[in-house]
Scaffold this active site. Sequence first.
Site, PDB file in Angstrom:
ATOM      1  N   LYS A  34       0.848  -1.205   0.000  1.00  0.00           N
ATOM      2  CA  LYS A  34       0.000   0.000   0.000  1.00  0.00           C
ATOM      3  C   LYS A  34       0.878   1.249   0.000  1.00  0.00           C
ATOM      4  CE  LYS A  34      -0.372  -0.665   4.953  1.00  0.00           C
ATOM      5  NZ  LYS A  34      -1.134  -0.432   6.158  1.00  0.00           N
ATOM      6  N   TYR A 250      17.965  29.485   8.682  1.00  0.00           N
ATOM      7  CA  TYR A 250      16.836  30.169   9.338  1.00  0.00           C
ATOM      8  C   TYR A 250      16.969  30.152  10.857  1.00  0.00           C
ATOM      9  CZ  TYR A 250      14.182  30.377   4.969  1.00  0.00           C
ATOM     10  OH  TYR A 250      13.762  30.651   3.701  1.00  0.00           O
TER      11      TYR A 250
HETATM   12  C1  LIG Z   1      -3.280  -5.041   8.237  1.00  0.00           C
HETATM   13  C2  LIG Z   1      -1.814  -4.958   7.950  1.00  0.00           C
HETATM   14  N1  LIG Z   1      -1.114  -6.104   7.778  1.00  0.00           N
HETATM   15  C3  LIG Z   1       0.204  -6.084   7.519  1.00  0.00           C
HETATM   16  C4  LIG Z   1       0.902  -4.893   7.425  1.00  0.00           C
HETATM   17  C5  LIG Z   1       2.380  -4.918   7.128  1.00  0.00           C
HETATM   18  O1  LIG Z   1       3.127  -4.356   8.175  1.00  0.00           O
HETATM   19  P1  LIG Z   1       4.723  -4.263   8.064  1.00  0.00           P
HETATM   20  O2  LIG Z   1       5.023  -3.254   7.023  1.00  0.00           O
HETATM   21  O3  LIG Z   1       5.125  -3.792   9.418  1.00  0.00           O
HETATM   22  O4  LIG Z   1       5.206  -5.613   7.716  1.00  0.00           O
HETATM   23  C6  LIG Z   1       0.227  -3.700   7.605  1.00  0.00           C
HETATM   24  C7  LIG Z   1       0.954  -2.432   7.522  1.00  0.00           C
HETATM   25  O5  LIG Z   1       0.671  -1.427   8.082  1.00  0.00           O
HETATM   26  C8  LIG Z   1      -1.176  -3.726   7.869  1.00  0.00           C
HETATM   27  O6  LIG Z   1      -1.878  -2.605   8.050  1.00  0.00           O
END
Ligand SMILES: Cc1ncc(COP(=O)(O)O)c(C=O)c1O
Length: 357
Positions: A34, A250
């Site tokens: 994602k 700054y």
């Molecule tokens: C429901 C879910 N499963 C798995 C993962 C994977 O997590 P990671 O990137 O810590 O392996 C995420 C990431 O946020 C998630 O939201």
Amino acid sequence: MSRGTTAIINLNNLKHNYAVLKKLAPNKLVLVIKADAYGHGIKQVVQTLGTIDCYAVATIDEALLIRKHNQKVKILLLEGFLDADELQTALANNFECVIHQQQQLDLLKQAKPSKKINTWIKLDTGMNRLGFTPEQFNQALTALENHPNVNDIVLMSHFASADDNNDLTQKQTSKFLHQNKPYQRSISNTAALLNNKNLSDEWCRVGIALFGVSPLRHKSAKEFNLKPVMTLKTNIIAIKNIDKNQGIGYSHKFISKKAMEIAIVGIGYGDGYPWSLTNHAIVKHKDKTAKIVGRVSMDMMAIDVTAIDCINIGDPVLIWGQDDKSDLPIEIVASHAQTIPYVLLCQITSRVHYKYV
Ligand SMILES: Cc1ncc(COP(=O)(O)O)c(C=O)c1O
């Protein structure tokens, strides 16, 4: 000379990490890609890894992008569908859906879909984000079992602190296993898998490790033979000699205690580099370390190169990742910024040039 602010994405390292994780995982592996593959590019990741066990994303748009590049791979929507239109899109594209609340069961019932759908029913074991409570769970599962168009069912949950809280992880595992049902399971993320907290036969859902980053505070990615996929670099755009007692940048947040040489490098918070790293972090020039001096501004920041010989305008500077001269793990930069590597990867802005190698 260009500003040279570039995220170099090493696709060989991506493939390498995938192979490492595949060996480590007890069963099939869900790759969580994602947020544009944690800032690495969904399209390129999917084109490189192709048809694997399953990809997982948060939004319909992310899932459609994967489908555009791969017609047959399993794609899991981690938040499921949020309305009737999304359900239709999910059905039309064979997306698998997390079912975590009653409203989704209602939508599924009303839709009377003509196609079969694979569902992942989510139990909230303590994250308190998405999922049915243990009290709601059996009824929800029965609804899925009795639905004529629900095909496979996977039981899932999500760990809240598999990186550092053994007690909570243990409690979540017990609650999950208490649902003694004859289905495939999935609860572990990267932290659980690297910490050996995973179940012996589950589908681990792994994101950050795929990109060569460790979420564990006391264990580096190298210890798991994971290689950084993203290297962020920029160039030196100016060099200056500063007298003693001069303020830099700054608000003059850095005052020189002695005469010094500084280099101005072409990256700032407008590129996603954290403003909080003012006077805090380091970068690398070849194999030498240079400290940030003064405020990080929108487009540039100053580094102290007094102790480094042979500095030239146009020289590359390593912000994080790895080049042929040295490395600077993103985990270190994140700890200087009091944030997590996930945030640094996701907040790189669109003006940074991406180069896939
Ligand atoms: C429901 C879910 N499963 C798995 C993962 C994977 O997590 P990671 O990137 O810590 O392996 C995420 C990431 O946020 C998630 O939201």
